[in-house]
Design a protein around this motif. Structure first.
Motif, short mmCIF file in Angstrom:
data_model
loop_
_atom_site.label_atom_id
_atom_site.label_comp_id
_atom_site.label_asym_id
_atom_site.label_seq_id
_atom_site.Cartn_x
_atom_site.Cartn_y
_atom_site.Cartn_z
N UNK A 1 0.84 -1.20 0.00
CA UNK A 1 0.00 0.00 0.00
C UNK A 1 0.87 1.25 0.00
N UNK A 2 1.90 1.24 0.83
CA UNK A 2 2.83 2.37 0.90
C UNK A 2 3.55 2.54 -0.44
N UNK A 3 4.00 1.45 -1.02
CA UNK A 3 4.72 1.51 -2.29
C UNK A 3 3.79 1.95 -3.42
N UNK A 4 2.55 1.50 -3.38
CA UNK A 4 1.57 1.91 -4.40
C UNK A 4 1.40 3.43 -4.38
N UNK A 5 1.31 4.02 -3.19
CA UNK A 5 1.20 5.47 -3.07
C UNK A 5 2.44 6.14 -3.69
N UNK A 6 3.61 5.58 -3.42
CA UNK A 6 4.84 6.11 -4.00
C UNK A 6 4.81 6.03 -5.53
N UNK A 7 4.37 4.91 -6.05
CA UNK A 7 4.34 4.73 -7.51
C UNK A 7 3.33 5.69 -8.14
N UNK A 8 2.19 5.89 -7.50
CA UNK A 8 1.24 6.88 -8.01
C UNK A 8 1.88 8.27 -8.06
N UNK A 9 2.63 8.61 -7.03
CA UNK A 9 3.35 9.88 -7.01
C UNK A 9 4.35 9.93 -8.17
N UNK A 10 5.01 8.81 -8.42
CA UNK A 10 5.97 8.73 -9.53
C UNK A 10 5.30 9.04 -10.86
N UNK A 11 4.09 8.54 -11.05
CA UNK A 11 3.40 8.79 -12.31
C UNK A 11 3.01 10.26 -12.46
N UNK A 12 2.77 10.94 -11.37
CA UNK A 12 2.52 12.38 -11.45
C UNK A 12 3.79 13.09 -11.93
#
Length: 186
Positions: free
Chosen positions: A164-175
């Motif tokens: 869940x934490x990594x998913x949030x990071x990856x979403x930020x990466x896509x921004x």
């Protein structure tokens, strides 16, 4: 020859190294479209409870991702390519504890691979001509950041909260990837 075959041949020609290296606008369009698809797919994955965010850590997000930087289009290509490779690598790890749909992850991996395939010819061309640039330092910072993400997942035994934490990071990466595509202009 059918219309579909003709269209495929035209698309193939458009993606040759020479054509691609001269058409950053097309690349920008493809990348923006693909980033939006990846964000949509990531948002379709169920997230676990909010308490999981309590187990997050400082992954040392590169400064370049926190503050807008001026990138040359060639540097942007190198940074985007590195990020896509690293995200792809992370998403191929054990996510079985998450309850995530394998189909969504597979679709995400296919989309990431497609982005890398579009970028690879121009990335190779840039690497052949390249001098040391801002992208080199950014790529080093990114490698450390993604290494930290991978170590975090491993130390947390790939549990659903860690994902869940990594998913949030990856979403930020896509921004950040979305903003980087703005530098891809002819």
């Amino acid at each position: 020859m059918t219309y579909r075959c003709l269209l495929q041949m035209v698309l193939l020609l458009c993606f040759s190294t020479t054509a691609l290296s001269r058409n950053y606008s097309l690349l920008r369009f493809q990348q923006r479209k693909s980033v939006a698809v990846c964000q949509k797919l990531l948002r379709q994955l169920p997230s676990t409870p909010q308490h999981c965010l309590e187990v997050r850590m400082d992954f040392q997000v590169p400064e370049e991702m926190r503050q807008a930087q001026q990138f040359q289009k060639e540097d942007a290509v190198l940074v985007i390519y590195e990020m896509l490779q690293q995200i792809f690598s992370i998403l191929t790890r054990d996510f079985s504890s998450t309850g995530w749909s394998e189909t969504i992850i597979e679709d995400l991996l296919v989309e990431l691979q497609g982005q890398m395939d579009h970028l690879e010819p121009i990335q190779k061309e840039i690497m052949q001509k390249k001098n040391f640039t801002m992208a080199d330092m950014t790529v080093l910072h990114l490698k450390k950041y993604y290494f930290n993400l991978g170590q975090y997942l491993k130390s947390m035994e790939y549990n659903s909260c860690a994902w869940t934490v990594v998913r949030v990071q990856i979403l930020m990466n896509f921004s950040f990837l979305k903003s980087l595509t703005g530098y891809l202009r002819d």
